[in-house]
Scaffold this motif. Structure first.
Motif, PDB file in Angstrom:
ATOM      1  N   SER A  77      -2.024  29.503  -0.392  1.00  0.00           N
ATOM      2  CA  SER A  77      -1.730  30.298   0.794  1.00  0.00           C
ATOM      3  C   SER A  77      -3.001  30.991   1.260  1.00  0.00           C
ATOM      4  CB  SER A  77      -0.650  31.348   0.488  1.00  0.00           C
ATOM      5  OG  SER A  77      -0.516  32.253   1.564  1.00  0.00           O
ATOM      6  N   SER A  78      -3.271  30.960   2.552  1.00  0.00           N
ATOM      7  CA  SER A  78      -4.463  31.608   3.105  1.00  0.00           C
ATOM      8  C   SER A  78      -4.402  33.120   2.936  1.00  0.00           C
ATOM      9  CB  SER A  78      -4.610  31.250   4.583  1.00  0.00           C
ATOM     10  OG  SER A  78      -3.457  31.649   5.314  1.00  0.00           O
ATOM     11  N   GLU A  79      -3.222  33.672   2.642  1.00  0.00           N
ATOM     12  CA  GLU A  79      -3.115  35.106   2.396  1.00  0.00           C
ATOM     13  C   GLU A  79      -3.704  35.491   1.044  1.00  0.00           C
ATOM     14  OE1 GLU A  79       0.933  36.202   2.773  1.00  0.00           O
ATOM     15  OE2 GLU A  79       1.068  35.768   4.930  1.00  0.00           O
ATOM     16  N   ASP A  80      -3.782  34.501   0.134  1.00  0.00           N
ATOM     17  CA  ASP A  80      -4.308  34.770  -1.205  1.00  0.00           C
ATOM     18  C   ASP A  80      -5.817  34.564  -1.283  1.00  0.00           C
ATOM     19  OD1 ASP A  80      -1.756  35.342  -2.231  1.00  0.00           O
ATOM     20  OD2 ASP A  80      -1.357  33.210  -2.566  1.00  0.00           O
ATOM     21  N   PHE A  81      -6.302  33.465  -0.693  1.00  0.00           N
ATOM     22  CA  PHE A  81      -7.724  33.139  -0.745  1.00  0.00           C
ATOM     23  C   PHE A  81      -8.176  32.557   0.585  1.00  0.00           C
ATOM     24  CE2 PHE A  81      -6.376  32.775  -5.205  1.00  0.00           C
ATOM     25  CZ  PHE A  81      -7.306  33.600  -5.821  1.00  0.00           C
ATOM     26  N   GLU A  85     -13.928  31.466  -0.062  1.00  0.00           N
ATOM     27  CA  GLU A  85     -13.782  31.784  -1.484  1.00  0.00           C
ATOM     28  C   GLU A  85     -13.469  30.534  -2.293  1.00  0.00           C
ATOM     29  OE1 GLU A  85     -12.065  36.390  -1.154  1.00  0.00           O
ATOM     30  OE2 GLU A  85     -10.691  34.677  -1.087  1.00  0.00           O
ATOM     31  N   LEU A  86     -12.626  29.672  -1.750  1.00  0.00           N
ATOM     32  CA  LEU A  86     -12.257  28.454  -2.471  1.00  0.00           C
ATOM     33  C   LEU A  86     -13.411  27.462  -2.544  1.00  0.00           C
ATOM     34  CD1 LEU A  86      -8.643  27.961  -1.074  1.00  0.00           C
ATOM     35  CD2 LEU A  86      -9.282  28.725  -3.361  1.00  0.00           C
ATOM     36  N   GLN A  87     -14.347  27.543  -1.607  1.00  0.00           N
ATOM     37  CA  GLN A  87     -15.504  26.650  -1.637  1.00  0.00           C
ATOM     38  C   GLN A  87     -16.429  26.954  -2.804  1.00  0.00           C
ATOM     39  OE1 GLN A  87     -17.015  27.207   2.331  1.00  0.00           O
ATOM     40  NE2 GLN A  87     -15.651  25.665   3.226  1.00  0.00           N
ATOM     41  N   GLN A  88     -16.207  28.072  -3.472  1.00  0.00           N
ATOM     42  CA  GLN A  88     -16.975  28.376  -4.687  1.00  0.00           C
ATOM     43  C   GLN A  88     -16.556  27.493  -5.855  1.00  0.00           C
ATOM     44  OE1 GLN A  88     -17.181  32.621  -5.644  1.00  0.00           O
ATOM     45  NE2 GLN A  88     -16.748  33.140  -3.515  1.00  0.00           N
ATOM     46  N   ILE A  89     -15.338  26.948  -5.793  1.00  0.00           N
ATOM     47  CA  ILE A  89     -14.845  26.134  -6.915  1.00  0.00           C
ATOM     48  C   ILE A  89     -14.558  24.697  -6.521  1.00  0.00           C
ATOM     49  CG2 ILE A  89     -13.808  28.156  -8.039  1.00  0.00           C
ATOM     50  CD1 ILE A  89     -11.077  27.077  -7.006  1.00  0.00           C
ATOM     51  N   SER A  90     -14.503  24.397  -5.218  1.00  0.00           N
ATOM     52  CA  SER A  90     -14.145  23.053  -4.770  1.00  0.00           C
ATOM     53  C   SER A  90     -15.007  22.647  -3.586  1.00  0.00           C
ATOM     54  CB  SER A  90     -12.667  23.005  -4.380  1.00  0.00           C
ATOM     55  OG  SER A  90     -12.341  21.744  -3.809  1.00  0.00           O
ATOM     56  N   LEU A 112     -11.224  32.226  -9.846  1.00  0.00           N
ATOM     57  CA  LEU A 112     -10.271  32.747  -8.869  1.00  0.00           C
ATOM     58  C   LEU A 112      -9.670  34.072  -9.341  1.00  0.00           C
ATOM     59  CD1 LEU A 112      -8.414  29.497  -7.726  1.00  0.00           C
ATOM     60  CD2 LEU A 112     -10.206  30.749  -6.519  1.00  0.00           C
ATOM     61  N   THR A 113      -9.439  34.178 -10.630  1.00  0.00           N
ATOM     62  CA  THR A 113      -8.937  35.441 -11.182  1.00  0.00           C
ATOM     63  C   THR A 113      -9.954  36.556 -10.980  1.00  0.00           C
ATOM     64  OG1 THR A 113      -7.648  34.246 -12.848  1.00  0.00           O
ATOM     65  CG2 THR A 113      -8.076  36.569 -13.272  1.00  0.00           C
ATOM     66  N   ALA A 114     -11.244  36.235 -11.189  1.00  0.00           N
ATOM     67  CA  ALA A 114     -12.293  37.235 -10.992  1.00  0.00           C
ATOM     68  C   ALA A 114     -12.354  37.699  -9.538  1.00  0.00           C
ATOM     69  CB  ALA A 114     -13.652  36.671 -11.413  1.00  0.00           C
ATOM     70  N   ILE A 115     -12.126  36.781  -8.593  1.00  0.00           N
ATOM     71  CA  ILE A 115     -12.125  37.146  -7.173  1.00  0.00           C
ATOM     72  C   ILE A 115     -11.000  38.126  -6.885  1.00  0.00           C
ATOM     73  CG2 ILE A 115     -11.728  36.252  -4.843  1.00  0.00           C
ATOM     74  CD1 ILE A 115     -13.206  33.715  -5.692  1.00  0.00           C
ATOM     75  N   ARG A 116      -9.818  37.871  -7.447  1.00  0.00           N
ATOM     76  CA  ARG A 116      -8.705  38.805  -7.250  1.00  0.00           C
ATOM     77  C   ARG A 116      -9.009  40.158  -7.886  1.00  0.00           C
ATOM     78  NH1 ARG A 116      -6.161  37.622  -3.099  1.00  0.00           N
ATOM     79  NH2 ARG A 116      -4.748  39.299  -3.730  1.00  0.00           N
ATOM     80  N   ASN A 117      -9.673  40.146  -9.049  1.00  0.00           N
ATOM     81  CA  ASN A 117     -10.035  41.405  -9.706  1.00  0.00           C
ATOM     82  C   ASN A 117     -10.960  42.232  -8.830  1.00  0.00           C
ATOM     83  OD1 ASN A 117     -10.257  39.822 -12.990  1.00  0.00           O
ATOM     84  ND2 ASN A 117      -8.488  40.652 -11.905  1.00  0.00           N
ATOM     85  N   GLN A 118     -11.882  41.567  -8.140  1.00  0.00           N
ATOM     86  CA  GLN A 118     -12.835  42.273  -7.279  1.00  0.00           C
ATOM     87  C   GLN A 118     -12.155  42.890  -6.062  1.00  0.00           C
ATOM     88  OE1 GLN A 118     -15.992  39.507  -6.380  1.00  0.00           O
ATOM     89  NE2 GLN A 118     -16.341  39.050  -8.534  1.00  0.00           N
ATOM     90  N   ASP A 146      -0.081  36.262  -9.366  1.00  0.00           N
ATOM     91  CA  ASP A 146       0.604  37.494  -9.734  1.00  0.00           C
ATOM     92  C   ASP A 146      -0.419  38.621  -9.631  1.00  0.00           C
ATOM     93  OD1 ASP A 146       2.104  39.539 -10.698  1.00  0.00           O
ATOM     94  OD2 ASP A 146       2.320  38.755 -12.724  1.00  0.00           O
ATOM     95  N   ASN A 147      -0.402  39.333  -8.507  1.00  0.00           N
ATOM     96  CA  ASN A 147      -1.449  40.307  -8.220  1.00  0.00           C
ATOM     97  C   ASN A 147      -1.342  41.589  -9.032  1.00  0.00           C
ATOM     98  OD1 ASN A 147      -3.063  39.001  -6.245  1.00  0.00           O
ATOM     99  ND2 ASN A 147      -1.416  39.267  -4.767  1.00  0.00           N
ATOM    100  N   GLY A 148      -0.137  41.950  -9.417  1.00  0.00           N
ATOM    101  CA  GLY A 148       0.017  43.259 -10.033  1.00  0.00           C
ATOM    102  C   GLY A 148      -0.242  44.345  -9.002  1.00  0.00           C
TER     103      GLY A 148
END
Length: 536
Positions: A77-81, A85-90, A112-118, A146-148
């Motif tokens: 979903s574009s709301e998540d990433f 940001e995704l071009q960093q891994i793909s 991707l988890t680190a991006i959400r943490n930031q 799962d954003n918490g």
């Protein structure tokens, strides 16, 4: 181990399979581990069919591998990433999905988890769900987040140096209450504090998460950062029989009142030719705001020719931790000390007033000997000079740009450019820029060259043995113009230097030979520059 089809040697090597075990449980654990390894390689349909005992000392693990999938199509979903940001891994990212190789999945999910943490989701979890095969036997999955709870910095605690001026945390390091919690950014901000000199970070910052609040702890230690170096001499002038001073004195007092204030006193004299005095007071972050004030006084006297006094006051504003802008006033007053005019040497009494504005960008780095990675300084002054009752408009521009290219821990290249220019209809010797010496172009006497325009390039190749000693080359190039005598000339100098961090302070020893364009090389032009800065 047995599979329904042969396994290549490359796959066998990557499995790193054990073949000997002390008991059955450790053997069973290895079989389960192999199953997970097969799945991560793309054999997601693999399963352990049987673990069969062949004799008293041998077991056979029978696996069904199924089809090997090389790539995974992941819907998101574009709301998540964002796509960026995704071009960093793909390398293949579409509006609704991206492609991952199976081997890269664990590392990609970690990024991707680190991006959400930031983004403040300190406890975010990223995983793949809903695996499906399409009619072409291609595999796809859905990215689940799962954003918490989003965490913000609710309070900041300083341990070890309780009187640390908090404005530096807020404006210099950029740590503020209400900001989204970002562990990686906090570590970088903590390292930036080491660039202040009067404080050091003992260890990385820590966070205490409560149900409804987040507290960040900084562990700091006050450092002595007053600097002193100098030699003062006294002698009687043979002609006037008066007491004269020679040598130099450099005193820098930093943060003695736990406010972050700075007082500079600098004095240089060679006994006869020139005397240079400078004092500066800096008061940062007045009333816990990003605004600050600084005042400066300079006095320059050249033998019995002239004396020039400069006063300057600035109001500064910190835009972000690295960038500062300022506006202010600069005034000059110069007196001709000659009893008779010298032909071809325009020296006269004058007064100048300038409105000044400028800024700086300074990026620190966590290196004890070289704490500044790069810097950009700009100073522009618009004003006028008044002489003999006549006023003449003037414009002055001064810039400094430098950068350290870190090749590795031991090797680096330093490059710096200094450029200054004064635009005016006419020029006086006692209003020109003065350069030469250890802080401009090495291999020349201190402030021995007058210029209405000059541009210098300083370069050093540095080899660092450890955190306390380094050697470097010296290659300096320069160009200057002096409109009072209609000269344009190129300069160059070559040499080497040594830096040594001793108990007494940072000792610098430079040897450089400076020459002008079309001049023959001469060893007599070699200059030795020595300085030592002691902290107390």
């Amino acid at each position: 181990m047995k599979t329904e089809k042969p396994i290549s040697e490359g796959i066998m090597d990557s499995l790193q399979m054990k073949t000997s075990f002390k008991d059955f449980n450790s053997l069973k654990n290895e079989a389960d581990t192999l199953y997970l390894k097969f799945q991560r390689m793309g054999f997601i349909e693999s399963e352990l069919l049987e673990l069969k005992k062949e004799n008293d000392s041998s077991y056979l693990a029978d696996f069904s591998l199924g089809k090997k999938f090389s790539f995974l199509k992941v819907f998101y979903s574009s709301e998540d990433f964002t796509k960026k940001e995704l071009q960093q891994i793909s390398s293949e990212v579409d509006e609704t999905y991206f492609i991952l190789s199976f081997e890269s999945i664990p590392l990609s999910l970690k990024k991707l988890t680190a991006i959400r943490n930031q983004k403040g989701n300190a406890f975010a979890r990223v995983k793949l769900t809903d695996f499906e095969k399409d009619e072409n036997e291609n595999l796809s999955a859905t990215l689940f987040i799962d954003n918490g709870n989003v965490r913000t910095v609710d309070s900041i605690v300083v341990k070890g140096y309780e009187k640390f001026p908090r404005s530096f945390l807020k404006y210099y390091a950029g740590v503020r209450k209400g900001k989204i919690f970002n562990q990686k950014k906090l570590v970088a901000q903590n390292e930036n504090l080491n660039g202040l000199g009067f404080v050091s970070a003992v260890k990385p910052p820590e966070a205490l998460f409560r149900k409804d609040s987040t507290t960040v702890y900084f562990y700091l230690e006050k450092q002595n950062n007053n600097l002193f170096d100098g030699i003062l001499g006294f002698a009687n002038d043979e002609e006037t029989q008066k007491l004269t001073f020679n040598g130099y004195l450099n005193l820098e007092l930093n943060n003695n009142l736990n406010y972050g204030e700075q007082l500079l006193i600098n004095y240089k004299a060679d006994g006869k030719e020139q005397v240079n005095f400078r004092t500066k007071l800096t008061l940062p972050y007045l009333f816990s705001t990003p605004f600050g004030l600084s005042g400066e006084l300079k006095i320059f006297k050249r033998d019995s020719t002239f004396i020039t006094t400069e006063q300057q006051i600035r109001a500064t504003y910190q835009i972000d931790p690295r960038s500062t802008v300022y506006v202010g006033y600069k005034g000059y007053e110069s007196s001709n000390l000659l009893d008779e005019a010298i032909a071809g040497t325009p020296i006269d009494d004058f007064k100048s007033q300038f409105f000044i504005a400028g800024g700086s960008y300074i990026k620190p780095q966590n290196r004890k000997l070289f704490p500044v990675k790069n810097a950009i300084l700009l100073d522009v002054g618009i004003g006028s000079r008044k002489k003999d009752g006549k006023s003449e408009g003037q414009l002055g521009v001064e810039t400094t740009l430098n950068n350290i290219f870190n090749l590795n821990y031991r090797n680096s290249i330093f490059i710096q450019n200094q450029t200054s220019v004064l635009f005016s209809e006419s020029y006086l010797v006692n209003e020109l820029f003065r350069f030469g010496g250890i802080n401009s172009i090495r291999g020349f006497n201190e402030n021995s060259i007058d210029a209405s325009l000059f541009s210098l390039i300083n370069t050093e190749y540095r080899y660092q043995f450890n955190d306390g000693i380094y050697v470097h080359s010296i290659i300096d190039l320069g160009y200057f113009e002096n409109e009072t005598i209609s000269i344009k000339q190129n300069l160059y100098s070559f040499g080497f230097g040594l830096g040594l961090n001793t108990k007494a302070g940072l000792f610098k020893f430079n040897v450089a030979n400076g020459n002008a364009q079309d001049s023959d090389f001469s060893f007599s032009n070699t200059k030795i520059h020595i300085s030592i800065s002691s902290k107390f």
